[in-house]
Structures are given as C-alpha cells and as structure tokens.
Write a protein that holds these residues in place. Structure first.
Motif, PDB file in Angstrom:
ATOM      1  N   ALA A  94       0.833  -1.207   0.000  1.00 54.28           N
ATOM      2  CA  ALA A  94       0.000   0.000   0.000  1.00 54.28           C
ATOM      3  C   ALA A  94       0.863   1.251   0.000  1.00 54.28           C
ATOM      4  CB  ALA A  94      -0.917  -0.011   1.223  1.00 54.28           C
ATOM      5  N   TRP A  95       1.946   1.215   0.761  1.00 48.99           N
ATOM      6  CA  TRP A  95       2.861   2.366   0.813  1.00 48.99           C
ATOM      7  C   TRP A  95       3.513   2.608  -0.546  1.00 48.99           C
ATOM      8  CZ3 TRP A  95       8.422   2.140   3.075  1.00 48.99           C
ATOM      9  CH2 TRP A  95       8.974   3.423   3.064  1.00 48.99           C
ATOM     10  N   SER A  98       0.830   3.944  -3.089  1.00 47.86           N
ATOM     11  CA  SER A  98       0.461   5.347  -2.853  1.00 47.86           C
ATOM     12  C   SER A  98       1.611   6.288  -3.219  1.00 47.86           C
ATOM     13  CB  SER A  98       0.071   5.555  -1.386  1.00 47.86           C
ATOM     14  OG  SER A  98       1.177   5.270  -0.522  1.00 47.86           O
ATOM     15  N   THR A  99       2.848   5.847  -2.965  1.00 51.40           N
ATOM     16  CA  THR A  99       4.002   6.680  -3.310  1.00 51.40           C
ATOM     17  C   THR A  99       4.149   6.816  -4.817  1.00 51.40           C
ATOM     18  OG1 THR A  99       5.132   5.903  -1.300  1.00 51.40           O
ATOM     19  CG2 THR A  99       6.475   7.012  -2.955  1.00 51.40           C
ATOM     20  N   ILE A 101       1.718   6.646  -7.047  1.00 54.07           N
ATOM     21  CA  ILE A 101       0.650   7.542  -7.492  1.00 54.07           C
ATOM     22  C   ILE A 101       1.016   8.990  -7.212  1.00 54.07           C
ATOM     23  CG2 ILE A 101      -1.743   8.223  -7.130  1.00 54.07           C
ATOM     24  CD1 ILE A 101      -1.403   5.636  -8.693  1.00 54.07           C
ATOM     25  N   GLU A 102       1.586   9.234  -6.029  1.00 53.35           N
ATOM     26  CA  GLU A 102       1.970  10.595  -5.659  1.00 53.35           C
ATOM     27  C   GLU A 102       3.018  11.150  -6.607  1.00 53.35           C
ATOM     28  OE1 GLU A 102       3.771  13.064  -1.814  1.00 53.35           O
ATOM     29  OE2 GLU A 102       3.874  10.879  -1.894  1.00 53.35           O
TER      30      GLU A 102
END
Length: 354
Positions: A94-95, A98-99, A101-102
C-alpha cells in the motif's frame, strides 16, 4: 558529548527535507519492498527448503494476495512465516502504491521535474546573459533576447513571476541572485554579462558584490533607482550603472525637441526592426584589420555597413564619431556600426567578435 548530540540533532532537519521529496520516498519504498521480497524468498528457502524459483513464486503470490495454491503443504513454521509476510507485505504494498501515485500526479513532483529539466537547460548555456529580477524591466530585456535568440537565464524568487517564466519557457533559476551558490547555478562562470535590475538599490549592490567576487572579469550592468547610489554601485564592482528614471526623463526631453531623432534611434534599437540596426563590434588582435586604417580596411565597400563611431579601449574612453579614413583600428577598439542584419553579419565576420 554535547557537541556530538547537537550534530546528531542537526541531521533530523536534513532527513526531514529529504523525505519531503516524493522521488526519495519512492526510492525508499521500492528498497523496502525489495528487501521484503528478498526476506520472503530467503525465509521459504530456509524454512520450507524450497528451491529459489519456488521460493520467489511463493513470496510473490503471498505479497500480492493472489490466492494461488502453495508449492507444497506448509509446515507450522511456514504458515506462521506466511502470516507475518502477508501482514507486513500488505502495508508495504500500500505504501509503495500510494508513493507511485503521488510521484505521477502530485504538484510537488511536477515542480521537481520542471526544476530538473530547467537545470539541464541552464547547465547547457554558454556565453549567456544573467538577468537578476523578472519585473517590468527584466521582462522587457528577456523578451528582446528571446526575439533575437540571445541565450539568457533569469534569476527570480517571486512565485508568481516564476510561474510566468515557466509559461513563457524562459530559462530560470529560483533563488536569491545575491547568493554565491545561486549565481553558480546560473552559470556565472560561463556567462558573458550579468544584469542586476531589481527595484532596490541595496539588493542590486549585494548582487554586484557577489558577482564581482566570483567573476572579476564579468561585465555587470546594474540599475540605480537613486542617482546618489550610482557611485556606490560602481564601487561595488558594476561595469555600467543605469538609472531608468534619469534616462526616461532625458529621453522625453529630447523627444519633445527632436522627435525625428528619437524616432530614428528607437527604430535602430528596436528588436523587431528588420531593415537596419545598430551593433557593437570589438577589433580582435588576430583580425586582418587590426593596426590598419579605415581606408585600408574598406569596411563600407566590403560589407555595406557604416561605422558611425569608435571607442578606444572598447569599454573605456570617449566616442570618436564619424571616424576619418586615416584613423588606425587598434586591437580592443569598439566599433559602432549601422546597417541591415546581413550587412552587420558580414562586418562581424570580417572585423572579429560582435
């Protein structure tokens, strides 16, 4: 021991600044993910005695929560290991996701990418001009340079003006123009000249001091809002000090008395004027015209351009208008010539550096 503790505490702000960069966070996330994958592979090889490929397969389907069958029935230790791998793996996945995508969608990432691209552009510049400040005057200077394909970079701190620079695709460096490191980023060691045209004389003075300290031979043009500060800017190291208010007042006065004269000079200095213009040329020591008279050089006959004035010593001395045929061209003399772009190009080729 106290100094040691202070040094350790000083690392925290640096680490915090690094972790604000989404690309650094992405590298860290990928590194943790790779370590977790290596840990899972090693665990299955050690606990279940799987071969390398089978261990990698088990690690991938476990971390990916795919749900495929196991290579072989797991032992109790293997089941516990798998549970722990899933728990830690889901959080890490998940980390990482999300990173990623960021990095692709965040404004901070786009800003960093733009800054990197701009740095590559600035690093490629040579014999360019550095404009300090993108106010009204700085914008006019940059626009003229863009029209004439003159290499330049703008130094600016204001976020609104930086956005304007981005929209207009103008090479820029974000930062304080009086800072040595920022000047180095702008390529001051490769620049032809620096123009300090911020609205504040004190800021211009600091810029001149910093630039002169880094490049003793650099030609520096500085703005003086007050005539009383001109001498200070010269002492700071400016090669030429310009006061827009004084020049504007004089120009308006001359225009009222001799409008045709100002129209003519304006036309010659207009960046969009294609018929004729004024330009400066420096006589090089290796030029075939060095130490020869105007009559011997036959510059007008060979190029069509007209030399209207000469200044001895290029950037020092007085102008000598309408030079006679018996005047000798010395190395370092500055020739002020008028002509069409093609005529001036021919003159530049013959005479030396333009």
């Amino acid at each position: 021991m106290k100094p040691t503790k202070l040094k350790r505490h000083n690392l925290y702000p640096k680490l915090t600044d690094m972790l604000r960069n989404p690309f650094i966070r992405l590298r860290l996330a990928l590194l943790v993910g790779a370590l977790l994958g290596a840990f899972g592979t090693a665990g299955y090889m050690g606990i279940e005695h799987y071969g390398f490929l089978d261990a990698v397969y088990m690690t991938v389907i476990t971390l990916g929560s795919v749900g495929f069958g196991t290579v072989a029935p797991l032992t109790a230790a293997g089941e516990i290991f798998t549970i722990l791998l899933i728990v830690f793996g889901l959080g890490t996945a998940a980390w990482v996701f999300s990173t990623v995508i960021e990095v692709f969608v965040s404004e901070q990432s786009l800003t960093i990418l733009t800054q990197r691209r701009m740095k590559r552009v600035v690093d490629s510049l040579k014999n360019h001009y550095i404009i300090c400040g993108y106010g009204r005057i700085g914008q006019e200077i940059s626009a003229g340079y863009l029209q004439n394909n003159v290499a330049h970079v703008v130094m600016e701190q204001d976020p609104g003006r930086i956005e304007m620079l981005r929209e207009r695709s103008v090479p820029y460096i974000e930062g304080d123009a009086a800072d040595d490191d920022t000047l180095k980023l702008a390529g001051i060691d490769r620049a032809v000249a620096l123009i300090a045209f911020t609205p504040t004389d004190a800021v211009n003075t600091f810029i001149v001091l910093s630039a002169r300290g880094l490049r003793p031979d650099l030609y520096i043009v500085a703005r003086a809002d007050s005539s009383s500060n001109e001498a200070k800017l010269y002492r700071a190291g400016a090669s030429k000090v310009v006061s827009p208010h004084i020049l504007g007042g004089r120009w308006m006065g001359i225009t009222a008395v001799n409008p045709a004269v100002t129209d003519f000079i304006t036309a010659m200095t207009d960046a969009d004027h294609a018929e004729f213009t004024l330009r400066e040329f420096i006589v090089l020591s290796e030029s075939e015209f060095a130490n020869k008279t105007f009559a011997e050089g036959r510059l007008r006959d060979r190029t069509g351009a007209l030399v209207v004035a000469v200044r001895r010593g290029a950037k020092a001395g007085h102008f000598l208008p309408n030079p006679p045929d018996d005047m000798i061209l010395n190395p370092g003399d500055a020739l002020i010539a008028i002509g069409s772009p093609d005529q001036l190009k021919k003159l530049g080729t013959l005479i030396g550096l333009g």
